[in-house]
Motif scaffolding. Structure first.
Motif, PDB file in Angstrom:
ATOM      1  N   ILE A  68       1.853   1.352  10.895  1.00 31.81           N
ATOM      2  CA  ILE A  68       2.153   1.466   9.469  1.00 31.81           C
ATOM      3  C   ILE A  68       3.222   2.533   9.230  1.00 31.81           C
ATOM      4  CG2 ILE A  68       1.183   2.250   7.270  1.00 31.81           C
ATOM      5  CD1 ILE A  68      -1.383   0.751   8.039  1.00 31.81           C
ATOM      6  N   GLU A  69       3.115   3.651   9.917  1.00 35.61           N
ATOM      7  CA  GLU A  69       4.128   4.706   9.786  1.00 35.61           C
ATOM      8  C   GLU A  69       5.502   4.184  10.194  1.00 35.61           C
ATOM      9  OE1 GLU A  69       5.312   9.151  11.493  1.00 35.61           O
ATOM     10  OE2 GLU A  69       3.414   8.213  12.101  1.00 35.61           O
ATOM     11  N   ALA A 103      11.896 -11.076   9.094  1.00 30.41           N
ATOM     12  CA  ALA A 103      11.959 -11.096  10.559  1.00 30.41           C
ATOM     13  C   ALA A 103      10.664 -10.576  11.175  1.00 30.41           C
ATOM     14  CB  ALA A 103      13.145 -10.260  11.035  1.00 30.41           C
ATOM     15  N   GLU A 104      10.058  -9.564  10.540  1.00 24.59           N
ATOM     16  CA  GLU A 104       8.809  -9.010  11.069  1.00 24.59           C
ATOM     17  C   GLU A 104       7.679 -10.026  10.944  1.00 24.59           C
ATOM     18  OE1 GLU A 104       6.664  -6.104  13.092  1.00 24.59           O
ATOM     19  OE2 GLU A 104       8.814  -6.411  12.783  1.00 24.59           O
ATOM     20  N   PHE A 105       7.576 -10.703   9.826  1.00 23.16           N
ATOM     21  CA  PHE A 105       6.566 -11.757   9.680  1.00 23.16           C
ATOM     22  C   PHE A 105       6.775 -12.850  10.734  1.00 23.16           C
ATOM     23  CE2 PHE A 105       5.709 -10.800   4.933  1.00 23.16           C
ATOM     24  CZ  PHE A 105       4.487 -10.215   5.212  1.00 23.16           C
ATOM     25  N   GLY A 182       2.419  -0.278   0.341  1.00 18.52           N
ATOM     26  CA  GLY A 182       1.789  -1.572   0.109  1.00 18.52           C
ATOM     27  C   GLY A 182       2.373  -2.676   0.957  1.00 18.52           C
ATOM     28  N   VAL A 183       3.703  -2.677   1.123  1.00 14.29           N
ATOM     29  CA  VAL A 183       4.348  -3.687   1.972  1.00 14.29           C
ATOM     30  C   VAL A 183       3.934  -3.506   3.424  1.00 14.29           C
ATOM     31  CG1 VAL A 183       6.550  -4.537   2.840  1.00 14.29           C
ATOM     32  CG2 VAL A 183       6.298  -4.015   0.415  1.00 14.29           C
ATOM     33  N   ALA A 184       3.933  -2.254   3.892  1.00 18.57           N
ATOM     34  CA  ALA A 184       3.511  -1.987   5.265  1.00 18.57           C
ATOM     35  C   ALA A 184       2.064  -2.414   5.477  1.00 18.57           C
ATOM     36  CB  ALA A 184       3.679  -0.505   5.581  1.00 18.57           C
ATOM     37  N   GLY A 185       1.230  -2.227   4.454  1.00 14.44           N
ATOM     38  CA  GLY A 185      -0.158  -2.669   4.547  1.00 14.44           C
ATOM     39  C   GLY A 185      -0.261  -4.179   4.694  1.00 14.44           C
ATOM     40  N   ALA A 186       0.537  -4.921   3.926  1.00 15.70           N
ATOM     41  CA  ALA A 186       0.504  -6.386   4.019  1.00 15.70           C
ATOM     42  C   ALA A 186       0.972  -6.856   5.387  1.00 15.70           C
ATOM     43  CB  ALA A 186       1.361  -6.995   2.913  1.00 15.70           C
ATOM     44  N   ILE A 187       2.006  -6.218   5.930  1.00 14.37           N
ATOM     45  CA  ILE A 187       2.494  -6.582   7.261  1.00 14.37           C
ATOM     46  C   ILE A 187       1.436  -6.283   8.321  1.00 14.37           C
ATOM     47  CG2 ILE A 187       4.217  -6.035   9.022  1.00 14.37           C
ATOM     48  CD1 ILE A 187       6.192  -5.489   6.712  1.00 14.37           C
ATOM     49  N   GLU A 188       0.801  -5.121   8.214  1.00 14.15           N
ATOM     50  CA  GLU A 188      -0.227  -4.757   9.191  1.00 14.15           C
ATOM     51  C   GLU A 188      -1.446  -5.669   9.072  1.00 14.15           C
ATOM     52  OE1 GLU A 188      -2.106  -2.361  12.271  1.00 14.15           O
ATOM     53  OE2 GLU A 188      -0.085  -3.024  11.724  1.00 14.15           O
ATOM     54  N   ALA A 189      -1.823  -6.048   7.861  1.00 17.74           N
ATOM     55  CA  ALA A 189      -2.936  -6.993   7.692  1.00 17.74           C
ATOM     56  C   ALA A 189      -2.608  -8.313   8.366  1.00 17.74           C
ATOM     57  CB  ALA A 189      -3.222  -7.201   6.207  1.00 17.74           C
ATOM     58  N   ALA A 190      -1.353  -8.748   8.290  1.00 21.72           N
ATOM     59  CA  ALA A 190      -0.950  -9.990   8.961  1.00 21.72           C
ATOM     60  C   ALA A 190      -1.078  -9.857  10.479  1.00 21.72           C
ATOM     61  CB  ALA A 190       0.486 -10.349   8.577  1.00 21.72           C
ATOM     62  N   ARG A 191      -0.715  -8.684  11.012  1.00 25.26           N
ATOM     63  CA  ARG A 191      -0.859  -8.474  12.462  1.00 25.26           C
ATOM     64  C   ARG A 191      -2.319  -8.594  12.887  1.00 25.26           C
ATOM     65  NH1 ARG A 191       2.489  -3.650  11.489  1.00 25.26           N
ATOM     66  NH2 ARG A 191       4.678  -4.159  11.977  1.00 25.26           N
ATOM     67  N   VAL A 192      -3.201  -8.009  12.085  1.00 25.38           N
ATOM     68  CA  VAL A 192      -4.631  -7.983  12.432  1.00 25.38           C
ATOM     69  C   VAL A 192      -5.259  -9.365  12.281  1.00 25.38           C
ATOM     70  CG1 VAL A 192      -6.886  -7.074  11.734  1.00 25.38           C
ATOM     71  CG2 VAL A 192      -4.899  -5.540  11.884  1.00 25.38           C
ATOM     72  N   LEU A 373      -9.475  -2.131   4.217  1.00 27.28           N
ATOM     73  CA  LEU A 373     -10.244  -2.651   3.074  1.00 27.28           C
ATOM     74  C   LEU A 373      -9.700  -4.013   2.649  1.00 27.28           C
ATOM     75  CD1 LEU A 373     -12.327  -2.287   0.768  1.00 27.28           C
ATOM     76  CD2 LEU A 373     -10.521  -1.114  -0.519  1.00 27.28           C
ATOM     77  N   ASN A 374      -8.400  -4.133   2.586  1.00 26.30           N
ATOM     78  CA  ASN A 374      -7.790  -5.417   2.262  1.00 26.30           C
ATOM     79  C   ASN A 374      -8.108  -6.472   3.320  1.00 26.30           C
ATOM     80  OD1 ASN A 374      -5.522  -5.432  -0.099  1.00 26.30           O
ATOM     81  ND2 ASN A 374      -5.767  -3.386   0.731  1.00 26.30           N
ATOM     82  N   ALA A 375      -7.997  -6.079   4.576  1.00 27.24           N
ATOM     83  CA  ALA A 375      -8.184  -7.039   5.665  1.00 27.24           C
ATOM     84  C   ALA A 375      -9.587  -7.630   5.662  1.00 27.24           C
ATOM     85  CB  ALA A 375      -7.867  -6.381   7.004  1.00 27.24           C
ATOM     86  N   ILE A 376     -10.621  -6.787   5.493  1.00 26.13           N
ATOM     87  CA  ILE A 376     -11.977  -7.339   5.483  1.00 26.13           C
ATOM     88  C   ILE A 376     -12.211  -8.164   4.220  1.00 26.13           C
ATOM     89  CG2 ILE A 376     -12.923  -5.533   6.962  1.00 26.13           C
ATOM     90  CD1 ILE A 376     -14.211  -4.299   4.447  1.00 26.13           C
ATOM     91  N   SER A 377     -11.572  -7.789   3.122  1.00 27.05           N
ATOM     92  CA  SER A 377     -11.734  -8.563   1.883  1.00 27.05           C
ATOM     93  C   SER A 377     -11.087  -9.925   1.995  1.00 27.05           C
ATOM     94  CB  SER A 377     -11.132  -7.781   0.707  1.00 27.05           C
ATOM     95  OG  SER A 377     -11.783  -6.542   0.524  1.00 27.05           O
TER      96      SER A 377
END
Length: 477
Positions: A68-69, A103-105, A182-192, A373-377
């Protein structure tokens, strides 16, 4: 200094046939003696599925602060991501930022064998904060469900950033917390979550034009309607990386979830019905928020979800609003303590105070926690069945209350759970599994004194959000 609050997990109690009724609260199980609970109508024998999905514990621990960083630093390095900024450069401006996100997605999709469909959803807009016709471009990644692909849960963050002057498209505007977090969170949720397969579809969205007037959300809401998506949840993440409030509080263990009470899209007829039957605190969005809190209580530690019964912060708005206006369940997830010197400010030092949304104001571990929290939801709802439809209630001038609903043809639905709570209780406090039926009577539970709802149950332990009877609480109409 970080202040940690460790919260114990709820106790799990195995019931014997002689035990009292099992009443599932939002944070655990309560065992009450039969003498304290009204008797229930008899139903065919049914065994309630477990209320745990062990996979969600793994998902809760999967987001990585280091990744995320890295993503936030990349977004900050584009200089400004203002909606009206450069779209041609490969290194500066919003055009470069959204191409990097795309590109990351696609890279994540390649790693999961093409499990994500990456598309841009755009429209040309002009308005008060957009003086000339400008293309507003959203980047979304779609992880289609295996059995119920039209049912969609969504996580969003905002690409664009700004400084003091909302029309300043050239000054350095890092937007580290608002809203690279928030964008980094969405990208990381996609990875997980791309490592799993789901029944329903998950959409990871990076939206544009938020600071200029919520344009990206409106564009995506229209797109969802055109695609025929049944949007069950929109989780708008706007500022999920700051732990130090302007009030001096430093807190990395709480998060706010904002939700509308009365549906923005409520009709006059629905308002009249609600006036006499209640439900002003039970929109689909509000019960979505309660669902998020219940998942955090079960699957996460050291995170307290603060349900804020308001659309957004006082007099302010965010990118969940366009979805609410379209009649869709949507909430805002964000940090509890905001620092206003770091929002919408030119970067400067004035009277010894540092202003600006720079990366030093982001706590990456906290960002990862709210991403979890987003990922489990998302996962819990994509694995759960759709919420029940056509939920109705009867019991006027009667000692008992009867709930009815349309039985789903979805094979993943193994039964239903009915809920009730005091009219002054903020969350659901009591529930009972009733099996695969389409009606159930709660004997000696007077309709006037409680609020009621119904949820769908899957064999894998996941339960849909609760649906309040009538159009007030409907998820899909």
């Amino acid at each position: 200094m970080k202040y940690l609050i460790h919260k114990a997990q709820p106790k799990r109690v195995k019931l014997s046939p002689k035990s009292g009724y099992c009443l599932a609260g939002m944070a655990g199980l309560l065992i009450l003696g039969a003498a304290t609970v009204p008797a229930m109508a008899a139903t065919p024998a049914a065994v309630a599925p477990s209320q745990e999905d062990m996979r969600l514990y793994d998902i809760a621990n999967a987001p990585q602060a280091q990744r995320i960083e890295q993503d936030i630093r990349t977004l900050v390095d584009f200089g400004t991501r203002h909606t009206l900024s450069d779209t041609q450069s490969d290194t500066q401006g919003i055009g470069a930022a959204r191409r990097w996100i795309e590109a990351e997605f696609k890279r994540i999709s390649k790693e999961c064998g093409g499990c994500l469909e990456v598309v841009t959803v755009a429209n040309t807009v002009e308005g008060k904060r957009i003086a000339k016709p400008t293309e507003v471009v959203n980047v979304i990644a779609i992880q289609r469900g295996n059995t119920d692909p039209k049912r969609v849960v969504m996580m969003s963050g905002d690409i664009d950033s700004r400084v003091t002057d909302v029309l300043d498209a050239t000054s350095i505007s890092p937007g580290a917390n608002d809203n690279a977090s928030g964008v980094a969170g969405a990208i990381e949720a996609a990875r997980v979550l791309s490592k799993y397969q789901f029944n329903g579809t998950i959409v990871y969205a990076a939206l544009s034009g938020e600071e200029q007037g919520l344009y990206g959300g409106n564009i995506l809401a229209d797109y969802a309607k055109a695609q025929g998506w049944q949007v069950q949840a929109v989780l708008n993440n706007d500022m999920i990386g700051n732990i130090a409030g302007i009030n001096g509080v430093i807190n990395n263990s709480s998060v706010r979830v904002f939700s509308e009470g009365v549906r923005f899209a409520e009709t006059a007829e629905e308002a009249k019905a609600r006036y006499f039957s209640g439900g002003e605190n039970d929109s689909a969005s509000r019960n979505l928020a309660r669902k998020i809190k219940s998942l955090a209580d079960q699957y996460m530690t050291n995170l307290d979800v603060m349900l804020v019964y308001r659309l957004d912060r006082f007099g302010r708005g965010g990118h969940h609003l366009p979805f609410n206006q379209a009649g869709l369940p949507a909430v805002r997830i964000m940090e509890t303590n905001e620092h206003y010197d770091r929002q919408h400010q030119d970067i400067r030092v004035e009277n010894g105070i540092a202003y600006g949304d720079v990366i030093e104001g982001v706590d990456f571990e906290f960002n990862a926690k709210l991403t979890a929290l987003n990922a489990i939801s998302l996962a819990a709802q994509a694995w759960a069945p759709a919420p029940p439809s056509k939920v109705s209630i009867e019991g006027q001038v009667s000692p008992s209350t009867t709930l009815s609903w349309q039985k789903s043809g979805d094979e993943t639905v193994v039964g239903y759970r009915v809920y009730w709570r005091s009219t002054t209780a903020p969350e659901w406090t009591h529930s009972r599994y009733v099996g695969k039926v389409d009606t159930f009577t709660l004997d000696n539970l007077v309709i006037d004194n409680y609020l009621f709802g119904v949820a769908s149950v899957a064999a894998n332990g996941n339960v849909s959000p609760v649906v309040f009877p009538g159009a007030t609480g409907a998820f899909f109409k």
